[in-house]
Design a protein around this motif. Structure first.
Motif, mmCIF file in Angstrom:
data_model
loop_
_atom_site.group_PDB
_atom_site.id
_atom_site.type_symbol
_atom_site.label_atom_id
_atom_site.label_comp_id
_atom_site.label_asym_id
_atom_site.label_seq_id
_atom_site.Cartn_x
_atom_site.Cartn_y
_atom_site.Cartn_z
ATOM 1 N N ASP A 1 -2.914 -3.280 -2.550
ATOM 2 C CA ASP A 1 -3.484 -2.189 -3.435
ATOM 3 C C ASP A 1 -3.425 -2.212 -4.619
ATOM 4 O O ASP A 1 -2.783 -2.712 -5.382
ATOM 5 C CB ASP A 1 -2.886 -0.822 -2.777
ATOM 6 C CG ASP A 1 -3.455 0.305 -3.171
ATOM 7 O OD1 ASP A 1 -4.712 0.241 -3.397
ATOM 8 O OD2 ASP A 1 -2.931 1.308 -3.570
ATOM 9 N N GLY B 1 -3.576 0.291 -7.099
ATOM 10 C CA GLY B 1 -3.047 1.565 -7.359
ATOM 11 C C GLY B 1 -1.541 1.798 -6.804
ATOM 12 O O GLY B 1 -1.565 2.529 -5.841
ATOM 13 N N LYS C 1 -12.215 0.628 -0.932
ATOM 14 C CA LYS C 1 -11.929 1.570 -0.059
ATOM 15 C C LYS C 1 -12.899 2.654 -0.179
ATOM 16 O O LYS C 1 -13.379 2.793 -1.356
ATOM 17 C CB LYS C 1 -10.473 2.269 -0.418
ATOM 18 C CG LYS C 1 -9.320 1.426 -0.304
ATOM 19 C CD LYS C 1 -8.076 2.073 -0.793
ATOM 20 C CE LYS C 1 -6.691 1.521 -0.870
ATOM 21 N NZ LYS C 1 -5.748 2.317 -1.283
ATOM 22 N N GLU D 1 0.928 -1.116 -0.106
ATOM 23 C CA GLU D 1 0.050 -0.066 -0.060
ATOM 24 C C GLU D 1 0.800 1.479 -0.151
ATOM 25 O O GLU D 1 1.705 1.347 0.864
ATOM 26 C CB GLU D 1 -1.038 -0.065 1.514
ATOM 27 C CG GLU D 1 -1.476 1.168 1.450
ATOM 28 C CD GLU D 1 -2.627 1.538 0.404
ATOM 29 O OE1 GLU D 1 -2.354 2.452 -0.539
ATOM 30 O OE2 GLU D 1 -3.591 0.938 0.316
ATOM 31 N N ASP D 2 0.647 2.319 -1.008
ATOM 32 C CA ASP D 2 1.585 3.235 -1.138
ATOM 33 C C ASP D 2 0.823 4.404 -0.384
ATOM 34 O O ASP D 2 1.693 5.555 -0.326
ATOM 35 C CB ASP D 2 1.602 3.549 -2.394
ATOM 36 C CG ASP D 2 0.421 3.772 -3.186
ATOM 37 O OD1 ASP D 2 -0.453 3.007 -3.153
ATOM 38 O OD2 ASP D 2 0.315 5.161 -3.829
HETATM 39 CA CA CA Z 1 -2.486 3.445 -3.896
#
Ligand code: CA
Length: 228
Positions: free
Chosen positions: A52, A54, A102, A8-9
């Protein structure tokens, strides 16, 4: 293994998720990029993956597809901001075991991860392949065309990691951990002995793949005739 990898960024979300899981007794390592996730999964036998979609270096689904193609059966929960039905279907078809949109409630995240950790990985009959080699973990054999040979459990774990590495270098310590676990009584040359037997078996079934020693780096599968 009650340890998961969170990819997860979004830093704040990663931190919150991590502490939510930890409060529920689930340890989580966090990475922000797909390439870091790829490297971590080669090294640690995680019980589950929370991914995630993205990511800064690409779509999490593409990473999952690569993992599944290499035979990594680690249960995976895909996170996405996109709640479209199309994304959900695509995620599940790509080898995701579950899907969470999310924003999510932490209770729900914990429940989903717990469910993944309870899932026996053995319910996935995967046959990882690389070059002319195909592994059949359920039968404890490796095949090359019509030829096959049985492998001892430690040999299977070593070859599995090398096949999953897909020709990339795997460190000696990672092979030892896979073969004998953390508490395994490994003599200093146990890996060399197992690799020696493995090389003879690959020759015996006529494979063109060789286990090469890249000094100081580790081991990798390479086809005959390709320089180290
Ligand atoms: Ca992301």
């Amino acid at each position: 293994m009650n340890r998961i990898l969170l990819v997860e960024d979004h830093e704040r979300l990663a931190r919150l998720t991590c502490s939510g899981l930890q409060a529920a007794g689930i340890a989580a390592d966090v990475v922000q990029r797909g390439d870091a996730a790829w490297a971590a999964i080669q090294e640690v036998p995680y019980g589950a993956l929370v991914l995630d979609r993205g990511l800064p270096d690409g779509d999490g689904i593409a990473l999952l597809q690569r993992l599944r193609a290499r035979g990594f059966g680690v249960p995976c929960l895909v996170l996405t901001a996109r709640d479209a039905l199309h994304d959900r279907v695509e995620g599940l078809e790509s080898g995701a075991d579950d899907y969470l949109a999310k924003p999510f409630a932490m209770d729900e995240m914990v429940a989903r991860v717990r469910a993944l950790l309870r899932r026996p990985v053995a319910c996935r009959p995967l046959e990882p392949a690389h070059g002319d080699l195909r592994l059949k973990p359920a039968e404890a054999t490796v095949c090359c065309g019509a030829e096959r040979v049985s492998l001892a459990p430690s040999e299977m774990q070593i070859l599995l990691l090398l096949v999953q590495g897909g020709g990339e270098t795997v460190r000696r310590a990672a092979l030892e951990l896979a073969a004998w676990g953390l508490g395994g009584a490994v003599t200093p040359n146990a890996l060399d002995v197992a690799l020696h037997r493995l090389r003879r078996k690959l020759l015996a079934i006529g494979s063109r793949q060789r286990v090469v020693n890249l000094r100081g780096l580790g081991y990798a599968l390479r086809p005959v005739g390709v320089a180290e």
